[in-house]
Scaffold this motif. Structure first.
Motif, PDB file in Angstrom:
ATOM      1  N   GLN A  34      -1.470   7.488 -13.750  1.00  0.00           N
ATOM      2  CA  GLN A  34      -1.290   6.067 -13.678  1.00  0.00           C
ATOM      3  C   GLN A  34      -2.668   5.487 -13.612  1.00  0.00           C
ATOM      4  O   GLN A  34      -3.694   5.867 -13.249  1.00  0.00           O
ATOM      5  N   ARG A  35      -2.509   4.031 -13.843  1.00  0.00           N
ATOM      6  CA  ARG A  35      -3.988   3.096 -13.933  1.00  0.00           C
ATOM      7  C   ARG A  35      -3.819   2.164 -12.584  1.00  0.00           C
ATOM      8  O   ARG A  35      -4.897   1.679 -11.989  1.00  0.00           O
ATOM      9  N   THR A  36      -2.457   2.033 -12.171  1.00  0.00           N
ATOM     10  CA  THR A  36      -2.322   1.091 -11.062  1.00  0.00           C
ATOM     11  C   THR A  36      -2.527   1.616  -9.724  1.00  0.00           C
ATOM     12  O   THR A  36      -2.375   2.927  -9.584  1.00  0.00           O
ATOM     13  N   VAL A  37      -2.779   0.784  -8.854  1.00  0.00           N
ATOM     14  CA  VAL A  37      -3.018   1.203  -7.339  1.00  0.00           C
ATOM     15  C   VAL A  37      -1.778   0.586  -6.636  1.00  0.00           C
ATOM     16  O   VAL A  37      -1.245  -0.675  -7.155  1.00  0.00           O
ATOM     17  N   PRO A  38      -1.337   1.078  -5.501  1.00  0.00           N
ATOM     18  CA  PRO A  38      -1.738   2.382  -4.903  1.00  0.00           C
ATOM     19  C   PRO A  38      -1.371   3.496  -5.579  1.00  0.00           C
ATOM     20  O   PRO A  38       0.015   3.782  -6.284  1.00  0.00           O
ATOM     21  N   GLN A  39      -1.768   4.588  -5.533  1.00  0.00           N
ATOM     22  CA  GLN A  39      -1.323   6.001  -6.017  1.00  0.00           C
ATOM     23  C   GLN A  39      -1.428   6.901  -4.653  1.00  0.00           C
ATOM     24  O   GLN A  39      -2.355   6.933  -4.223  1.00  0.00           O
ATOM     25  N   ILE A  40       0.046   7.578  -4.262  1.00  0.00           N
ATOM     26  CA  ILE A  40      -0.002   8.068  -3.078  1.00  0.00           C
ATOM     27  C   ILE A  40       0.297   9.470  -3.269  1.00  0.00           C
ATOM     28  O   ILE A  40       1.287   9.938  -4.043  1.00  0.00           O
ATOM     29  N   TRP A  41      -0.240  10.374  -2.393  1.00  0.00           N
ATOM     30  CA  TRP A  41       0.123  11.951  -2.386  1.00  0.00           C
ATOM     31  C   TRP A  41       0.514  12.061  -0.959  1.00  0.00           C
ATOM     32  O   TRP A  41      -0.278  11.595  -0.006  1.00  0.00           O
ATOM     33  N   ILE A  42       1.461  12.914  -0.894  1.00  0.00           N
ATOM     34  CA  ILE A  42       1.817  13.436   0.518  1.00  0.00           C
ATOM     35  C   ILE A  42       1.810  14.788   0.275  1.00  0.00           C
ATOM     36  O   ILE A  42       2.515  15.598  -0.669  1.00  0.00           O
ATOM     37  N   GLY A  43       0.738  15.586   0.982  1.00  0.00           N
ATOM     38  CA  GLY A  43       0.398  16.886   0.619  1.00  0.00           C
ATOM     39  C   GLY A  43      -0.215  16.934  -0.674  1.00  0.00           C
ATOM     40  O   GLY A  43      -0.758  16.257  -1.046  1.00  0.00           O
ATOM     41  N   GLU A  44       0.469  17.837  -1.559  1.00  0.00           N
ATOM     42  CA  GLU A  44       0.320  18.086  -2.649  1.00  0.00           C
ATOM     43  C   GLU A  44       1.014  17.159  -3.782  1.00  0.00           C
ATOM     44  O   GLU A  44       0.939  17.360  -4.987  1.00  0.00           O
ATOM     45  N   LEU A  45       2.216  16.565  -3.313  1.00  0.00           N
ATOM     46  CA  LEU A  45       2.923  15.867  -3.986  1.00  0.00           C
ATOM     47  C   LEU A  45       2.663  14.542  -4.213  1.00  0.00           C
ATOM     48  O   LEU A  45       2.455  13.649  -3.179  1.00  0.00           O
ATOM     49  N   HIS A  46       2.571  14.341  -5.742  1.00  0.00           N
ATOM     50  CA  HIS A  46       2.325  12.669  -5.969  1.00  0.00           C
ATOM     51  C   HIS A  46       3.595  12.034  -5.902  1.00  0.00           C
ATOM     52  O   HIS A  46       4.497  12.282  -6.655  1.00  0.00           O
ATOM     53  N   VAL A  47       3.304  11.060  -5.216  1.00  0.00           N
ATOM     54  CA  VAL A  47       4.644  10.121  -4.791  1.00  0.00           C
ATOM     55  C   VAL A  47       4.710   9.018  -5.899  1.00  0.00           C
ATOM     56  O   VAL A  47       5.879   8.730  -6.095  1.00  0.00           O
ATOM     57  N   GLY A  48       3.589   8.524  -6.056  1.00  0.00           N
ATOM     58  CA  GLY A  48       3.587   7.214  -6.988  1.00  0.00           C
ATOM     59  C   GLY A  48       3.119   6.239  -6.366  1.00  0.00           C
ATOM     60  O   GLY A  48       2.062   6.521  -5.707  1.00  0.00           O
ATOM     61  N   GLY A  49       3.551   5.018  -6.650  1.00  0.00           N
ATOM     62  CA  GLY A  49       2.961   3.802  -5.993  1.00  0.00           C
ATOM     63  C   GLY A  49       3.796   3.390  -4.584  1.00  0.00           C
ATOM     64  O   GLY A  49       4.979   3.890  -4.369  1.00  0.00           O
ATOM     65  N   PHE A  50       3.793   2.042  -4.357  1.00  0.00           N
ATOM     66  CA  PHE A  50       4.404   1.614  -3.018  1.00  0.00           C
ATOM     67  C   PHE A  50       5.838   1.550  -3.218  1.00  0.00           C
ATOM     68  O   PHE A  50       6.714   1.950  -2.390  1.00  0.00           O
TER      69      PHE A  50
END
Length: 85
Positions: A50-66
């Motif tokens: 992805q190019r947009t922010v935020p990009q969020i990880w919880i532990g090793e899991l990529h959650v995505g954005g807001f």
């Protein structure tokens, strides 16, 4: 509590909202500002696709954005992720 990593910029309202939601959960966020270093945006795009922010990880899991984070909270899944990752 899980490690939360978030790629952000200074002027992103979604980043502010994501940090606010996580703060309400008592979670501290490791923030990486991509507006201060273009190589960090490239790193974020390679990791997330992805190019947009935020990009969020919880532990090793990529959650995505807001909106993804918010949806997990509304579905009652966010608290479990924060505890178990």
């Amino acid at each position: 509590m899980a490690r939360v990593l978030m790629y952000t910029t200074a002027i992103c309202p979604y980043c502010v909202n994501a940090k606010k939601l996580l703060a309400q959960k008592g979670v501290s966020v490791e923030e990486i500002r991509v507006d201060q270093n273009p190589q960090l945006r490239t790193e974020m795009m390679q990791k997330s696709g992805q190019r947009t922010v935020p990009q969020i990880w919880i532990g090793e899991l990529h959650v995505g954005g807001f909106t993804d984070l918010w949806a997990l909270d509304k579905q009652g899944k966010l608290d479990g992720l924060l505890q178990n990752n």
